[in-house]
Each structure stands twice: as C-alpha cells, then as structure tokens.
Write a protein that holds these residues in place. Sequence first.
Motif, mmCIF file in Angstrom:
data_model
loop_
_atom_site.group_PDB
_atom_site.id
_atom_site.type_symbol
_atom_site.label_atom_id
_atom_site.label_comp_id
_atom_site.label_asym_id
_atom_site.label_seq_id
_atom_site.Cartn_x
_atom_site.Cartn_y
_atom_site.Cartn_z
ATOM 1 N N MET A 102 -48.571 13.188 20.428
ATOM 2 C CA MET A 102 -49.258 13.400 21.703
ATOM 3 C C MET A 102 -48.537 12.645 22.826
ATOM 4 S SD MET A 102 -53.085 12.225 22.790
ATOM 5 C CE MET A 102 -52.595 10.510 22.913
ATOM 6 N N GLY A 103 -48.197 11.386 22.561
ATOM 7 C CA GLY A 103 -47.498 10.571 23.570
ATOM 8 C C GLY A 103 -46.176 11.194 23.959
ATOM 9 N N THR A 104 -45.413 11.609 22.944
ATOM 10 C CA THR A 104 -44.106 12.201 23.198
ATOM 11 C C THR A 104 -44.258 13.479 24.024
ATOM 12 O OG1 THR A 104 -43.496 11.390 21.020
ATOM 13 C CG2 THR A 104 -41.952 12.878 22.080
ATOM 14 N N ALA A 105 -45.265 14.294 23.633
ATOM 15 C CA ALA A 105 -45.458 15.563 24.329
ATOM 16 C C ALA A 105 -45.830 15.333 25.795
ATOM 17 C CB ALA A 105 -46.538 16.384 23.635
ATOM 18 N N LEU A 106 -46.705 14.374 26.032
ATOM 19 C CA LEU A 106 -47.122 14.096 27.408
ATOM 20 C C LEU A 106 -45.931 13.612 28.239
ATOM 21 C CD1 LEU A 106 -50.174 14.496 27.996
ATOM 22 C CD2 LEU A 106 -50.179 12.090 28.651
ATOM 23 N N GLY A 107 -45.117 12.753 27.627
ATOM 24 C CA GLY A 107 -43.904 12.280 28.310
ATOM 25 C C GLY A 107 -42.975 13.439 28.606
ATOM 26 N N PHE A 108 -42.861 14.345 27.645
ATOM 27 C CA PHE A 108 -41.976 15.503 27.806
ATOM 28 C C PHE A 108 -42.442 16.378 28.969
ATOM 29 C CE2 PHE A 108 -40.854 19.916 26.783
ATOM 30 C CZ PHE A 108 -39.475 19.788 26.663
ATOM 31 N N VAL A 109 -43.740 16.616 29.019
ATOM 32 C CA VAL A 109 -44.280 17.453 30.101
ATOM 33 C C VAL A 109 -44.003 16.795 31.465
ATOM 34 C CG1 VAL A 109 -46.394 18.339 31.147
ATOM 35 C CG2 VAL A 109 -46.040 18.547 28.687
ATOM 36 N N MET A 110 -44.244 15.484 31.544
ATOM 37 C CA MET A 110 -43.980 14.787 32.806
ATOM 38 C C MET A 110 -42.496 14.867 33.170
ATOM 39 S SD MET A 110 -46.483 11.468 32.936
ATOM 40 C CE MET A 110 -45.938 10.708 31.420
ATOM 41 N N GLY A 111 -41.649 14.700 32.157
ATOM 42 C CA GLY A 111 -40.195 14.806 32.382
ATOM 43 C C GLY A 111 -39.824 16.167 32.928
ATOM 44 N N CYS A 112 -40.430 17.223 32.363
ATOM 45 C CA CYS A 112 -40.140 18.584 32.824
ATOM 46 C C CYS A 112 -40.513 18.739 34.295
ATOM 47 C CB CYS A 112 -40.914 19.610 32.001
ATOM 48 S SG CYS A 112 -40.220 19.872 30.378
ATOM 49 N N ILE A 113 -41.714 18.222 34.644
ATOM 50 C CA ILE A 113 -42.162 18.363 36.034
ATOM 51 C C ILE A 113 -41.209 17.591 36.955
ATOM 52 C CG2 ILE A 113 -44.036 17.910 37.648
ATOM 53 C CD1 ILE A 113 -45.964 18.167 35.283
ATOM 54 N N ILE A 114 -40.839 16.395 36.524
ATOM 55 C CA ILE A 114 -39.953 15.565 37.349
ATOM 56 C C ILE A 114 -38.606 16.254 37.553
ATOM 57 C CG2 ILE A 114 -38.612 13.423 37.394
ATOM 58 C CD1 ILE A 114 -41.053 12.176 35.854
ATOM 59 N N HIS A 115 -38.046 16.766 36.457
ATOM 60 C CA HIS A 115 -36.699 17.318 36.577
ATOM 61 C C HIS A 115 -36.673 18.719 37.173
ATOM 62 C CE1 HIS A 115 -32.477 17.763 35.955
ATOM 63 N NE2 HIS A 115 -32.696 18.935 35.398
ATOM 64 N N TYR A 116 -37.488 19.609 36.617
ATOM 65 C CA TYR A 116 -37.347 21.006 37.032
ATOM 66 C C TYR A 116 -38.042 21.301 38.353
ATOM 67 C CZ TYR A 116 -35.212 21.797 32.557
ATOM 68 O OH TYR A 116 -34.364 21.735 31.499
#
Lengths: 324, 502
Positions: A102-116
């Motif tokens: 869950m933690g990894t997924a949430l971080g991943f989603v935030m990363g996607c928003i930040i980058h893309y």
Amino acid sequence: MQKIKSFLLKNGPLLATVAIFILVYAIGAQLYPTMKKPQVFFNLFINNGSLLIISIGMTMTVIMGGIDLSVGAMIALTSVASAALLQKNADPVFVMVLMLLMGTALGFVMGCIIHYLKVEAFVVTLMGQFFARGMAYVINESSITIKNEFYNYLALTKINLPFFEKAYVYIPTLAGIVLLIFTFILLSSTRFGRTVYAIGNNEQSALLMGLPVARTKLIVYSFSGFCSALAGIVFSISLLSGYGGYGQSMEMDAIASVVIGGTALTGGTGTVLGTLFGVLINGIIVSILQFNGTLTSWWTRIGVGALTLIFIGIQSLFYVKKKD
Amino acid sequence: MSNPNDEIIRLEGICKNFPGVQALKNVDFCLRKGEIHALVGENGAGKSTLIKVMTGVERFDEGKITYDGKEIVIRSPQHAQNIGISTVYQEVNLCSNISVAENLLLGREPRKLGCIDWKAMNKRAKAIMQDLDVDIDVTQPLGSFSTAIQQIAAIARALEISSPKVLILDEPTSSLDAHESNLIFKVMRKLCSAGVGIIFITHFIKQVYEISDRITVLRNGKLVATHETASLPTIQLISEMIGHSLAEYDEMKKSEFVVNHKKALLEAKELGRKGMVEPFDLELHAGEVVGLAGLLGSGRTEVVKVLFGIDEPDNGCLIVDDQLIKKHSPFEMIMHGVALCPEDRKASGIVGDLTIRENIILAIQARLGWFKFLSKQKQYEIANKYIKMLNIATPSSDQLVKNLSGGNQQKVILARWLATDPKMLLLDEPTRGIDVGTKAEIQKLVINLATEGMGCVFISSELEEVMRTSHRVVVMREHEKVTEFAGEVSEREIMQAMAGGE
C-alpha cells in the motif's frame, strides 16, 4: 594537504554533524554519568526506529530535489490499517506485506502525478498527507490495541549485542539499520543511485544526458512510500496499537534530520549516513532532557530548530566556498 | 575544388518561417569531412535556426538535406544523434555535483555485481580524457573544474555516446579566456584530424581565424557567402556580418554638440571587473551621446552593467555628478539619476502581464518608495504623456504589454526610465529585433533627449546606427576598450578598430 582540504570540503557537512553529535553526547555524559552506559546509545536506535526509516526515504527524495510530506500521516494510516486487520484476525505476515504494498503504491501514484502532470512535489505530497491522515481516521476514530502473538513476539524479543554487556535492541530496530546499509550502497554505487544525484543537480541536464529520469523519479517516490509504510509497521509494533493521530508532523522531524545530516534541500548532495547522525542528534537531545527530568520535552523542538538553522548556515557556507 | 565525396552534410535552399518572420531564406551550407567550419553572424542572423534545422529541433519548410550522400529528413534531436550529428551547447548540459567519470559514462558504466565498477569506470574515463589531451583527476566532481574542462567533458560525452561525424559546437568559448579556449581548440584539431566535421559558432572573430578552415556568414536569415578562411580579410568579414542598412535615416541630423568645459556628468576612471571587462576610462557630458561599438561579446554590455552597478567593479572608481560612488548598486545609480534600458527586454525589463501604465510607472514608483503611492489619475497622466511622446501604438494605456509588438515594448521600457526623469540614460541595444521604422524613431528620440541636455550611452550592433546617433564612438574589442573616436570618422576606421590588428 590538497587531498585533506578537498576531503574536508567534500565531507564538511557530514563531519560537522558527526562532531556535533559527539559533542552533545559528551556534554550529556558529563552532566548525567548514567548516559555513559552503552544501552543509552542503543536506545537512540530503539526509540527513533521509525524516524530513521522515514528519514532514509526522505534523504533519497531530497537528494533528487523533491520532498515527501506524506510520511508522517502514512505512519498513522499504516498503524490503524494493520491494527484493524489484525483485530479481524488477519495473518500478521500478510498484513505487513499488504501495508508495504500500500505504501509503495501510494508513493508511486504521487510520483506519477509529480512527474507526468508536473505538479510541485510539495503540493502533491501534502495532498497525500491529507489523504492518508483522513483515511486513518475514517478506518477508526479511536485507538485500536493490537493483540497479536506475532506482533507481541516482535515487540518484546531482545537481541543481545556482542561485545557489549547487557546491551540489546529489539527486532524492529534492525529494520532501520538494514535499510540504512541497503540505501547507502544503492545511492553511492549503483547507476540508479547516481542518477538520483544527477537529477537533483539538474533535471534538464540529466534528461539530455539520456538518463532515465521518469523511471528514477517514480522509483524514488515509491521507495519513500515503502519506507513510510515500513516505519508505520515498526511504529505499531513498538506501541502495539494503531491510531490516526500517530506520527503527527513527523515528516518535519524527518526533514530536519535530513538537513542536519548535511543533505541540501536544493538537491544533488547528501548521504544517508549523515541522516543517521541527524536522527541520532534528534534522539540525544530528547535523552538529555529525559535525564534532566525538570525541563519540558518541548525544549527538544527548540534545540532541533536551532540546530537545523545552524546546519543550513554551514551548508550555504560550504556552498559559497565551493563556488569560489 | 572540393571533392563531393568529402561532403558529410549538405543543406540546399533551406527556408524556415516562424509566425511573422522568415528566419531562413534559401540558405545553402555544406560541411566537409575533417574541416572546421565557422558559422558567423550577428544576433538574429539565423545561425541558431540553421543549427536547429540540422539537429532536428525544427523542421524546415523548403529545401533538402543530404547526409552521407543520401537525402534525409531529420526527425528529432535523438534521431540526429543516432545518425551521427551531435551538438554541444554553450551552457554545459552535464551535472556538476557528480564526478567527471560519472558524467562521461553514466548510463553505460562498467558494472560488477550490479554495482558500478568504480575502478574500471575511472580508468576508462581517464583514458577518454587523455585521448583529448586532458589529464585530470576524473573522480572529482565536474563542478570543481573550469568551464573549459567542463566543455571538453561535454564534448567527450558526445563522442563517447554516439561517435559523431558532425559535431556542432555552439559558442563553446564564449565564457573562456584565451588559454582555456586553446584547450578546446586542441581538442577540435584532434577530432578533425580523425575525420570529424566540426561546425563552430562563435562571436570572436580572432578565434574564427585561428581555428577555422572555412567561414559561412549569415545575415538576416540569408546566406551572405562562404569563404576559405585564408583568403578572406578581416575587414571584409566584418562588413559582411554587419552589412549596410537602408538609407532612409538621412534626414536625421545629429544635434550640434560642443563640449562645454563643465565637469562631466559621469566619469569612470580605470573602472573594470575581472573576467568581464578590462579597466576603462569613460566620460559622459550633458547633452552628449556616446556610442559603444564592437561585435557581440566584445564587452559592450559588460561596460554598462559595471557602470550601472549590476556587476560590482573591482577596479577603479566612478564619479557621478561630482560624487564618488562608494556602494555600487542599481538602486544607488537610479538615485543618482542614471537609468538603464537592458539588452534583453523580455528577460530583464518588460513585465508582460502588466498594463502599459503599470509598466511605465514601475521605476518611478520604486524611486518614490512604496509608501508614497501615485494616484491612479497621476499614473494615467504620466502614461498618456509618454505614449504620446514616444508614439506608442496602442488603443489605451490599459493594454497588456505582452500584446504589443517588439518595437512598442521597447518604447514602453524607454518610457519607464524617461518617467524617472534621469540625467543619464544607458541604452543597451534599444533597437534590437524591431522594424526599421521604429528603429529610426528611437534613434531620433535619443538625439532629441541629448539636445535637451541628457547624457546617453548608446549600444548597437549596427555600426551605422551608432555613427548616426553618437557624438563620440568608443570601440570595444575582446572585453577591452580599444579606442575612442570623436568628430568625423569613417565607417572603415571603426571597423578596423573593431577587427583589431592590421
């Protein structure tokens, strides 16, 4: 001579951190002789296990020129979610794995928003913080006690350390140390790690150099999410409960530790080793206040605040030197 | 004659239109194997557009490119790199915080057990740099080396990544001193003896002669000529670059200027700043226009920057109005009645999202302090006065500045400084990138202002313009004041001074 000078210039902030830690420790030991016991030193690791873990994730994020404000709230969310699941008799190992995912997924989603979507990391992770904190209270508004045998076992089993008499740590304490070593190697001697440094210096240049900027950014935010979930597990083991109010403004403690550890908020420089000492300095101030017993714990805040300021001063001093 | 087989890349009849401007008109260009080909021209000549076409950043509208004997379309910078056209830009696109070795090899570094094999990597990086005759400690961070070494590292990475046949160097030496430039030249010679064709863009005429085999001159998006370097006199090169403007200014008359023996308004003695401009003397009297001539990068802008206190001088002194300036800063200079119209109006002057009125009021309000607020009515009064005076084409003073044409924007900036009622006006390329009619208007304005007693410093890339407006012409070359002409002087004389030698 030249070598010594360049070594000092390169590792100046780190050495300053270590020196301050030793200094503060020595002063404490002078004032309160019981602090000379090795166990007091190891207690720093035990008491600051989760802070160390989120600070490691934070270090990597900050080196890359980003920031992650969601980590404190993620600790709360993880503790509540796992406590709620364990209350329903879920398998403890399954719960831990699920939390990490869950933690990894949430971080991943935030990363996607930040980058893309090119949204400031500050804003995205602040929203992440609100989400996690809110979610934690949605799951349960009050504290849930954890009554799981496996969690109890992890919380209470002492590991005696070699070389030191009667010195011990708990099993979860090891998680932070293992993570520290892993991250140290990752950052200092892999392509991924060096790309993190390159992006922190100049993202545009890193892109033009043909480095995998997008992938690296996503991994770093996912890693920070993973760290905060791990910290949440460690946190809930040590308190044997879950509550939405845990880890209040802990992300700020993590950022302070990272900065005290010599990582520049502008990105591009820093080590996790420095962060370790940043966390330890935070802990030692708390210890001294506890040994004193008469001062309120809020002095820790003031002490850490002053130190952070001093370290930012030292950093810009070194920065100016290097520029010349 | 050149053997066609020696040609690596040939561009024929290239045209490129941007909205409102034709950036390239029917330009031909060819690069041979193992030659260093200099591409020269003043601002807006089309050099960078030509490079962009060659590297796939921009698509051209007409014409064709032949590469390695085949006609091709270059789709993207990545594509260009893959087929062997590499570019190294003026600003080094590497990361200064990681080591030189990492900068050279990151992305294709030698590995052992998943970790970087530092020993092998440093060894290989060292070998690459030694190949280019640079012997340095590659484990040090790139930022700890001089810009020249960083440039060479950038070139080395370009070579390492794609082993190019065409290497484009976009002003690699613009911030380097003579010794450092020589380092780059050595690398360039080495590469071209290995058969790489190099396109070298620079503003330094001396360097063009020092290193290039052939020269292509562009002006206003058109090809002027391609020459063998050895057979082209400097003076001809410069006149080709500058060209002759239209003769529609002839009605303009310089105001009569007699040096009244009063003290100068502004006097610089041995003023200079290391690395920017050598110490120079300069006097500016009331009612006088002093022109600064020199090629781009000769130190014209640096002179006004030092005068205006943007860059603090480290040598000499500056006296304004009989007062020695102790603390150099733009604020101090504004208080002494000096105003500067900066070179790049987009980056350092105009605020596009504010209205004309607000833009004009900015400087005067700053001078008053933020607490003495000008009433709206007063603001409109001032704005309308200057809109009329400078003939700014706009329906109202509430128009956003970004909607104006370049020339009108320039006028707004001028108005901003005129509104502060300065005694001295420093104008850095006020006519750059605007149409001929407006150019003439601005020149006339400068002359009028001088007649009314203002002292002006006027910088322009167009020599004719400088000569027409100025009473005295100061010539800059390679960051140094070379000479000063007063009274009647021929174009040829000034050009010779700009070129140096001979």
